[in-house]
Design a protein around this motif. Sequence first.
Motif, PDB file in Angstrom:
ATOM      1  N   TRP A  94       0.702  -1.107   0.073  1.00 46.19           N
ATOM      2  CA  TRP A  94       0.123   0.043  -0.019  1.00 46.19           C
ATOM      3  C   TRP A  94       0.817   1.265   0.015  1.00 46.19           C
ATOM      4  N   ASP A  95       1.960   1.096   0.603  1.00 44.09           N
ATOM      5  CA  ASP A  95       3.110   2.250   0.743  1.00 44.09           C
ATOM      6  C   ASP A  95       3.291   2.530  -0.964  1.00 44.09           C
ATOM      7  N   LEU A  96       3.509   1.505  -1.723  1.00 42.82           N
ATOM      8  CA  LEU A  96       3.711   1.911  -3.221  1.00 42.82           C
ATOM      9  C   LEU A  96       2.606   2.736  -3.768  1.00 42.82           C
ATOM     10  N   ARG A  97       1.509   2.446  -3.479  1.00 37.78           N
ATOM     11  CA  ARG A  97       0.363   3.013  -4.011  1.00 37.78           C
ATOM     12  C   ARG A  97       0.314   4.561  -3.568  1.00 37.78           C
ATOM     13  N   GLU A  98       0.444   4.598  -2.273  1.00 37.06           N
ATOM     14  CA  GLU A  98       0.309   6.061  -1.674  1.00 37.06           C
ATOM     15  C   GLU A  98       1.549   7.041  -2.206  1.00 37.06           C
ATOM     16  N   ARG A  99       2.325   6.387  -2.665  1.00 31.22           N
ATOM     17  CA  ARG A  99       3.881   7.176  -2.984  1.00 31.22           C
ATOM     18  C   ARG A  99       3.518   7.639  -4.590  1.00 31.22           C
ATOM     19  N   LEU A 100       2.746   7.299  -5.288  1.00 35.51           N
ATOM     20  CA  LEU A 100       2.535   7.857  -6.437  1.00 35.51           C
ATOM     21  C   LEU A 100       2.280   9.074  -6.765  1.00 35.51           C
ATOM     22  N   PRO A 101       1.538   9.992  -6.094  1.00 32.05           N
ATOM     23  CA  PRO A 101       1.287  11.314  -6.093  1.00 32.05           C
ATOM     24  C   PRO A 101       2.736  12.062  -6.015  1.00 32.05           C
ATOM     25  N   GLU A 102       3.396  11.640  -5.016  1.00 36.46           N
ATOM     26  CA  GLU A 102       4.733  12.193  -4.806  1.00 36.46           C
ATOM     27  C   GLU A 102       5.779  11.612  -5.668  1.00 36.46           C
ATOM     28  N   VAL A 103       5.839  10.507  -6.176  1.00 37.86           N
ATOM     29  CA  VAL A 103       6.849  10.195  -7.034  1.00 37.86           C
ATOM     30  C   VAL A 103       6.366  10.869  -8.393  1.00 37.86           C
ATOM     31  N   GLN A 104       5.463  11.122  -8.806  1.00 43.74           N
ATOM     32  CA  GLN A 104       5.156  12.002 -10.128  1.00 43.74           C
ATOM     33  C   GLN A 104       5.912  13.326 -10.168  1.00 43.74           C
ATOM     34  N   LYS A 105       6.102  14.006  -8.815  1.00 40.82           N
ATOM     35  CA  LYS A 105       6.610  15.209  -8.788  1.00 40.82           C
ATOM     36  C   LYS A 105       8.021  15.213  -9.255  1.00 40.82           C
ATOM     37  N   HIS A 106       8.861  14.077  -9.175  1.00 38.82           N
ATOM     38  CA  HIS A 106      10.094  14.030  -9.757  1.00 38.82           C
ATOM     39  C   HIS A 106      10.312  13.951 -11.347  1.00 38.82           C
ATOM     40  N   PHE A 107       9.172  13.909 -11.988  1.00 38.31           N
ATOM     41  CA  PHE A 107       9.240  13.596 -13.318  1.00 38.31           C
ATOM     42  C   PHE A 107       8.658  14.968 -14.100  1.00 38.31           C
ATOM     43  N   GLY A 108       8.744  15.936 -13.166  1.00 39.06           N
ATOM     44  CA  GLY A 108       8.234  17.374 -13.593  1.00 39.06           C
ATOM     45  C   GLY A 108       6.750  17.832 -13.172  1.00 39.06           C
ATOM     46  N   PRO A 109       6.244  18.879 -13.700  1.00 40.54           N
ATOM     47  CA  PRO A 109       4.910  19.141 -13.303  1.00 40.54           C
ATOM     48  C   PRO A 109       4.082  18.183 -13.903  1.00 40.54           C
ATOM     49  N   SER A 110       2.629  18.358 -13.264  1.00 44.21           N
ATOM     50  CA  SER A 110       1.760  17.365 -13.754  1.00 44.21           C
ATOM     51  C   SER A 110       0.340  17.888 -14.164  1.00 44.21           C
ATOM     52  N   ILE A 111      -0.332  17.399 -15.331  1.00 41.12           N
ATOM     53  CA  ILE A 111      -1.847  17.897 -15.552  1.00 41.12           C
ATOM     54  C   ILE A 111      -2.551  16.752 -14.975  1.00 41.12           C
ATOM     55  N   LYS A 112      -3.224  17.197 -13.855  1.00 43.04           N
ATOM     56  CA  LYS A 112      -4.166  16.212 -12.986  1.00 43.04           C
ATOM     57  C   LYS A 112      -5.695  16.214 -13.393  1.00 43.04           C
ATOM     58  N   HIS A 113      -6.251  15.166 -13.360  1.00 43.99           N
ATOM     59  CA  HIS A 113      -7.770  15.060 -13.478  1.00 43.99           C
ATOM     60  C   HIS A 113      -8.171  14.066 -12.206  1.00 43.99           C
ATOM     61  N   ASP A 114      -9.018  14.288 -11.806  1.00 42.05           N
ATOM     62  CA  ASP A 114      -9.950  13.328 -10.689  1.00 42.05           C
ATOM     63  C   ASP A 114     -11.534  13.321 -11.098  1.00 42.05           C
ATOM     64  N   ILE A 115     -11.301  12.116 -11.930  1.00 45.05           N
ATOM     65  CA  ILE A 115     -12.596  12.016 -12.927  1.00 45.05           C
ATOM     66  C   ILE A 115     -13.420  10.589 -12.454  1.00 45.05           C
ATOM     67  N   ALA A 116     -14.700  10.544 -12.642  1.00 44.75           N
ATOM     68  CA  ALA A 116     -15.618   9.330 -12.179  1.00 44.75           C
ATOM     69  C   ALA A 116     -16.176   9.124 -13.519  1.00 44.75           C
ATOM     70  N   VAL A 117     -16.245   7.571 -13.781  1.00 44.67           N
ATOM     71  CA  VAL A 117     -17.350   7.172 -14.561  1.00 44.67           C
ATOM     72  C   VAL A 117     -17.975   5.765 -14.273  1.00 44.67           C
ATOM     73  N   ALA A 118     -18.860   5.511 -14.644  1.00 44.74           N
ATOM     74  CA  ALA A 118     -19.499   4.211 -14.241  1.00 44.74           C
ATOM     75  C   ALA A 118     -18.458   2.984 -14.419  1.00 44.74           C
ATOM     76  N   VAL A 119     -18.250   2.088 -13.407  1.00 44.67           N
ATOM     77  CA  VAL A 119     -17.385   1.113 -13.401  1.00 44.67           C
ATOM     78  C   VAL A 119     -17.089   0.483 -14.601  1.00 44.67           C
ATOM     79  N   SER A 120     -18.228   0.054 -15.359  1.00 44.21           N
ATOM     80  CA  SER A 120     -18.341  -0.479 -16.635  1.00 44.21           C
ATOM     81  C   SER A 120     -17.652   0.268 -17.714  1.00 44.21           C
ATOM     82  N   ARG A 121     -17.451   1.473 -17.626  1.00 39.22           N
ATOM     83  CA  ARG A 121     -16.810   2.317 -18.681  1.00 39.22           C
ATOM     84  C   ARG A 121     -15.358   2.606 -18.532  1.00 39.22           C
ATOM     85  N   ILE A 122     -15.043   2.017 -17.461  1.00 39.89           N
ATOM     86  CA  ILE A 122     -13.232   2.619 -17.239  1.00 39.89           C
ATOM     87  C   ILE A 122     -12.744   2.057 -18.396  1.00 39.89           C
ATOM     88  N   PRO A 123     -12.577   1.001 -19.031  1.00 42.52           N
ATOM     89  CA  PRO A 123     -11.930   0.450 -20.144  1.00 42.52           C
ATOM     90  C   PRO A 123     -12.101   1.459 -21.363  1.00 42.52           C
TER      91      PRO A 123
END
Length: 474
Positions: A332-361
Amino acid sequence: MPVPAFPPLPPGFLDRLSSILGPRNLLTGGDATAPFLTDERRLFPGAAAAVACPGSTAEVSALVRACREAGVPIVPQGGNTGLVGGASAPAGSLLVNLRRMNRIRGVDPANATLTAEAGTVLATVQEAARDAGRLFPLSLASEGSAQIGGLLATNAGGINVLRHGNMRDLTLGIEAVMPDGRVLHGLGGLRKDNTGYDLRHLLIGSEGTLAILTAAVLRLSPLPRQRVTALVAVSGAAQALALLDLLRDRAGEALVAFEFMVQATVAMLVEAGHGFPVDPALPAFVLFDLTSADPEAPLAAQAEAILARAFDGGIVLDGTIGASEGQNRAMWDLRERLPEVQKHFGPSIKHDIAVAVSRIPDFLSRAGAACAAAMPGCRIVPFGHLGDGNLHYNLSPPDGMAPADFLARQGDINRIVHDIVHDLGGSISAEHGVGLMKRAELARYKDPVALDAMRAIKAALDPANLMNPGKLLP
């Protein structure tokens, strides 16, 4: 979108606030206020002349009355961990930080509830629940600094929404100071109360635009006595959904969390020096938890049987099950580190989206192709709560692209991603709120009837528009 500015504070106003709070709890001047005026992503710097730190609901009420009489806008603030500028305080406003209101007012094990003030840090609530032999299940990366008031204001989610729901689902009552300074007393902790409009659900998620939330009755769950964590590789989002269906069918309520990452996301962890317990070159990954309050339940055997079935059916390519709580935590630490790790690769354009689970693919396929065409070479790094249809769909710049040039494309990329989300019947804000960042976007994507109703509610409760003005509503 810049933070709006308002007229300077009227003469004598700070003296009145000082008499309410005591001079030590009214902060003025750059050094004292600076920590409260810088948002988490450093995109929406505030400029409030003063920060008020009330210690009680009565003091919040007195502050709001003073602001109303003086026509001074109010910006409530919790742990200041938000990502959309919802707690940024413009010039001419008063920032009200609730950190001193951090008491656990009571725990009722028989009612399975805990009452906490708005400034209480989430980790403190979790600990108090554990001390009472119960679980407060909200869990997110900022739980050591995020406060209950901010979590309520944004209807926060996190990794356990699949089983336990968002803050709305976890809250049985609230106390709030309304825009006229009166206190809404709603801490009964009832599961059934059909005596009119549910103001609790109206105020939760309103981002401080309708009231200042000062306390809440929170729903507790049985404390898990077992946990099984597994990290498995799949060939894509469709196979992740097949695994989700299998886990729901075979594990039922034991399935608590179900997180998704693609290979490009995991590659960032590996490049940043973090070990990964499954072959990181595989296409996609699922991290899930099963828990049980029964220490004798055959949870590990159940998980192994489900994964064996998934292997045999070609759903899962590889995987590992934690052999100890330490290994569970490490995954779980690996998952929780993702937002911080992404900072090492420059700025990010972030989205916090939701769709029906069936429409994720479908979303991942369409958004991936469109973003790659619009910005060749960009790193597309989606991850998040696939089990409830919420993904953090982030982009990092192509190699060699200047940060300023990358961020200048944010509006174009947002339009591409959000248009696809809207076409799929989804939401452009799943758990982070709207704040300043997405306020203009709301006018494009929100049902106009819903927007009109929201504006009417705002006008009825806060006719002077003093509660967190410029946020949420376009």
